[in-house]
Design a protein around this motif. Structure first.
Motif, PDB file in Angstrom:
ATOM      1  N   LEU A 149       0.829  -1.203   0.000  1.00 58.66           N
ATOM      2  CA  LEU A 149       0.000   0.000   0.000  1.00 58.66           C
ATOM      3  C   LEU A 149       0.866   1.257   0.000  1.00 58.66           C
ATOM      4  O   LEU A 149       0.521   2.263  -0.653  1.00 58.66           O
ATOM      5  CB  LEU A 149      -0.922  -0.003   1.217  1.00 58.66           C
ATOM      6  N   ALA A 150       1.981   1.207   0.715  1.00 58.32           N
ATOM      7  CA  ALA A 150       2.895   2.351   0.720  1.00 58.32           C
ATOM      8  C   ALA A 150       3.484   2.574  -0.666  1.00 58.32           C
ATOM      9  O   ALA A 150       3.629   3.718  -1.126  1.00 58.32           O
ATOM     10  CB  ALA A 150       4.004   2.120   1.746  1.00 58.32           C
ATOM     11  N   TRP A 151       3.833   1.484  -1.338  1.00 59.55           N
ATOM     12  CA  TRP A 151       4.350   1.600  -2.707  1.00 59.55           C
ATOM     13  C   TRP A 151       3.301   2.227  -3.614  1.00 59.55           C
ATOM     14  O   TRP A 151       3.602   3.093  -4.442  1.00 59.55           O
ATOM     15  CB  TRP A 151       4.739   0.227  -3.246  1.00 59.55           C
ATOM     16  N   ALA A 152       2.044   1.797  -3.467  1.00 59.50           N
ATOM     17  CA  ALA A 152       0.972   2.348  -4.301  1.00 59.50           C
ATOM     18  C   ALA A 152       0.804   3.842  -4.045  1.00 59.50           C
ATOM     19  O   ALA A 152       0.620   4.631  -4.976  1.00 59.50           O
ATOM     20  CB  ALA A 152      -0.335   1.604  -4.031  1.00 59.50           C
ATOM     21  N   GLY A 153       0.873   4.233  -2.767  1.00 67.25           N
ATOM     22  CA  GLY A 153       0.753   5.647  -2.438  1.00 67.25           C
ATOM     23  C   GLY A 153       1.867   6.473  -3.044  1.00 67.25           C
ATOM     24  O   GLY A 153       1.639   7.575  -3.555  1.00 67.25           O
ATOM     25  N   ALA A 154       3.080   5.935  -2.984  1.00 67.31           N
ATOM     26  CA  ALA A 154       4.210   6.644  -3.579  1.00 67.31           C
ATOM     27  C   ALA A 154       4.105   6.669  -5.092  1.00 67.31           C
ATOM     28  O   ALA A 154       4.417   7.681  -5.741  1.00 67.31           O
ATOM     29  CB  ALA A 154       5.517   5.984  -3.136  1.00 67.31           C
ATOM     30  N   HIS A 155       3.661   5.558  -5.669  1.00 68.16           N
ATOM     31  CA  HIS A 155       3.557   5.465  -7.128  1.00 68.16           C
ATOM     32  C   HIS A 155       2.537   6.456  -7.679  1.00 68.16           C
ATOM     33  O   HIS A 155       2.766   7.088  -8.731  1.00 68.16           O
ATOM     34  CB  HIS A 155       3.166   4.042  -7.521  1.00 68.16           C
ATOM     35  N   TRP A 156       1.437   6.631  -6.985  1.00 67.69           N
ATOM     36  CA  TRP A 156       0.378   7.538  -7.437  1.00 67.69           C
ATOM     37  C   TRP A 156       0.528   8.942  -6.852  1.00 67.69           C
ATOM     38  O   TRP A 156      -0.365   9.771  -7.010  1.00 67.69           O
ATOM     39  CB  TRP A 156      -0.995   6.966  -7.079  1.00 67.69           C
ATOM     40  N   HIS A 157       1.642   9.166  -6.160  1.00 68.83           N
ATOM     41  CA  HIS A 157       1.953  10.494  -5.609  1.00 68.83           C
ATOM     42  C   HIS A 157       0.854  10.992  -4.670  1.00 68.83           C
ATOM     43  O   HIS A 157       0.471  12.173  -4.698  1.00 68.83           O
ATOM     44  CB  HIS A 157       2.191  11.511  -6.738  1.00 68.83           C
ATOM     45  N   LEU A 158       0.340  10.082  -3.850  1.00 68.90           N
ATOM     46  CA  LEU A 158      -0.669  10.449  -2.863  1.00 68.90           C
ATOM     47  C   LEU A 158      -0.001  11.070  -1.642  1.00 68.90           C
ATOM     48  O   LEU A 158       1.114  10.694  -1.276  1.00 68.90           O
ATOM     49  CB  LEU A 158      -1.469   9.218  -2.437  1.00 68.90           C
ATOM     50  N   SER A 159      -0.687  11.999  -1.015  1.00 63.29           N
ATOM     51  CA  SER A 159      -0.162  12.557   0.227  1.00 63.29           C
ATOM     52  C   SER A 159      -0.177  11.490   1.317  1.00 63.29           C
ATOM     53  O   SER A 159      -0.907  10.488   1.214  1.00 63.29           O
ATOM     54  CB  SER A 159      -1.002  13.756   0.661  1.00 63.29           C
ATOM     55  N   LEU A 160       0.605  11.709   2.353  1.00 66.35           N
ATOM     56  CA  LEU A 160       0.642  10.738   3.452  1.00 66.35           C
ATOM     57  C   LEU A 160      -0.747  10.564   4.071  1.00 66.35           C
ATOM     58  O   LEU A 160      -1.177   9.449   4.360  1.00 66.35           O
ATOM     59  CB  LEU A 160       1.642  11.195   4.519  1.00 66.35           C
TER      60      LEU A 160
END
Length: 402
Positions: A149-160
């Motif tokens: 999930l952290a990788w997905a957040g980073a990949h899609w440039h989501l805020s923390l």
């Protein structure tokens, strides 16, 4: 009673899963946290060190609280605090807000880790057979899910905050609901605890050393595997992200089958095998001619190290059956000692000497575990042959062996 145990075991396994996912979401987004709050490279180690130090304080505090409050209640309330603290890390924008959120996370995670393992050990004692590795297997599974999930957040440039909010909204009510079925088991039942003698640190010390060495090995992989593969073994940046994922998958596999090994061959044999496999993994990493052989080494490390920590908690419960909560709370402190020592130790040796040589130090420490393996033996008067056998509560009519 069998239904109560099954529900208690399943609810506790979910707690381990939730904590694995939560912790992975924090540690895998450290660079993003650093950028969000403008933390300098010089200041970052201080914040990272503060979390395990405060977790140690939380574990010590839990040792005293469980004399008056059942571990199940501590776990029920500490897990929501950990989840909300994670959300707080993602919601703030000032350095002081990050410090408060990380401080709350550290204190709560110390109480959570201690109480979670207290319940696991007491349930294992009630079951009369090894089930601790299974709990830690769900923790590994949660770590894999959290890292993904952290990788997905980073990949899609989501805020923390955007990355953390859906996870907290799912895990927090689910964990609180599951807490209704926690079972304290024998160790937290009261009478046995009152009859037990004090925890003698001299007897606990071998297990504390094993816990420290195991987490030195674990923190070496989590902090240095990517850098080692890229800088020493010449891998690409993309390939350098793979070893830790392989390591986590192997911890899941090893823990998923580890309880069967303990039941069949005994804890001593499983711990010895785990130490030898882990040492072999470090040796392969240190001598690897290229990235793919290095990957094999990290695979072996996952299979070897994964059994040590769950069996160390279980051994503490067997060693002090009337005071297992106290023993586990004290033992849990050395979890954080290993994290604090491992990464700086390898880094300092790598800079002063070389990183191949630095990998030999955790290898030697893991091998020292072989000298303490007898501390993992069950009481000779309990089973007589060193193997674990189920109690009737675990194999009665309608039991599915969960």
């Amino acid at each position: 009673m069998t239904d109560v145990l099954r529900r208690g075991r399943a609810s506790l396994a979910f707690s381990f899963f939730a904590q694995g996912a939560t912790f992975a979401l924090l540690v895998t987004r450290i660079p993003a946290i650093q950028d969000r709050y403008g933390v300098s490279d010089a200041l970052l180690p201080a914040f990272l060190a503060a979390v395990p130090i405060l977790a140690g304080v939380g574990s010590v505090t839990t040792e005293h609280l469980v004399k008056r409050i059942r571990p199940s209640r501590l776990l029920r309330w500490s897990q929501p605090v950990v989840l909300l603290a994670l959300l707080g890390v993602g919601a703030g924008d000032r350095l002081v807000e990050m410090a408060v959120a990380l401080g709350a996370f550290g204190l709560a995670v110390g109480a959570l880790d201690a109480s979670m393992n207290m319940l696991g050990v007491s349930l294992q004692r009630t079951y009369g057979r090894s089930i601790m590795l299974g709990f830690h297997a769900t923790y590994s599974l949660g770590g894999i899910v959290g890292a993904s999930l952290a990788w997905a957040g980073a990949h899609w440039h989501l805020s923390l905050f955007t990355s953390y909010l859906p996870v907290v909204l799912v895990l927090l009510p689910a964990a609180f609901l599951a807490s209704r079925w926690y079972v304290d088991g024998e160790a937290g039942a009261g009478p046995e605890k009152a009859e037990g003698g004090p925890v003698v640190f001299k007897l606990l010390l071998p297990l504390c050393l094993v816990m420290t060495f195991a987490y030195i090995g674990d923190s070496t992989v989590s902090n240095w595997s990517a850098k080692y593969l890229q800088d020493v073994l010449g891998s690409s940046e993309q390939l350098a992200t793979v070893p830790y994922n392989v390591y986590m998958v192997m911890t899941l596999v090893g823990r998923a089958v580890g309880d069967v090994g303990v039941r069949r061959f005994g804890a001593v044999a499983v711990v010895r095998l785990g130490a030898v496999v882990a040492a072999l993994g470090f040796a392969v990493v240190a001598t690897a001619p290229g990235a793919w052989v290095g990957m094999l080494g990290f695979t072996l490390l996952g299979l070897g190290l994964c059994v040590l920590v769950p069996q160390t908690f279980a051994a503490a419960g067997r060693l002090f059956p009337g005071a297992s909560d106290t023993a586990i709370a004290r033992l849990n402190i050395f979890n954080y000692v290993g994290f604090l020592v491992g990464s700086p130790l390898v880094g300092a040796l790598g800079d002063a000497w070389n990183y191949r040589g630095a990998m030999l130090v955790p290898m030697v420490l893991v091998l020292v575990t072989l000298g303490y393996a007898r501390s993992f033996a069950p009481e000779p008067d309990r089973y007589g042959d060193g193997h674990e056998r189920p109690r009737t509560a675990d194999v009665g009519p309608g039991s599915n062996g969960l």
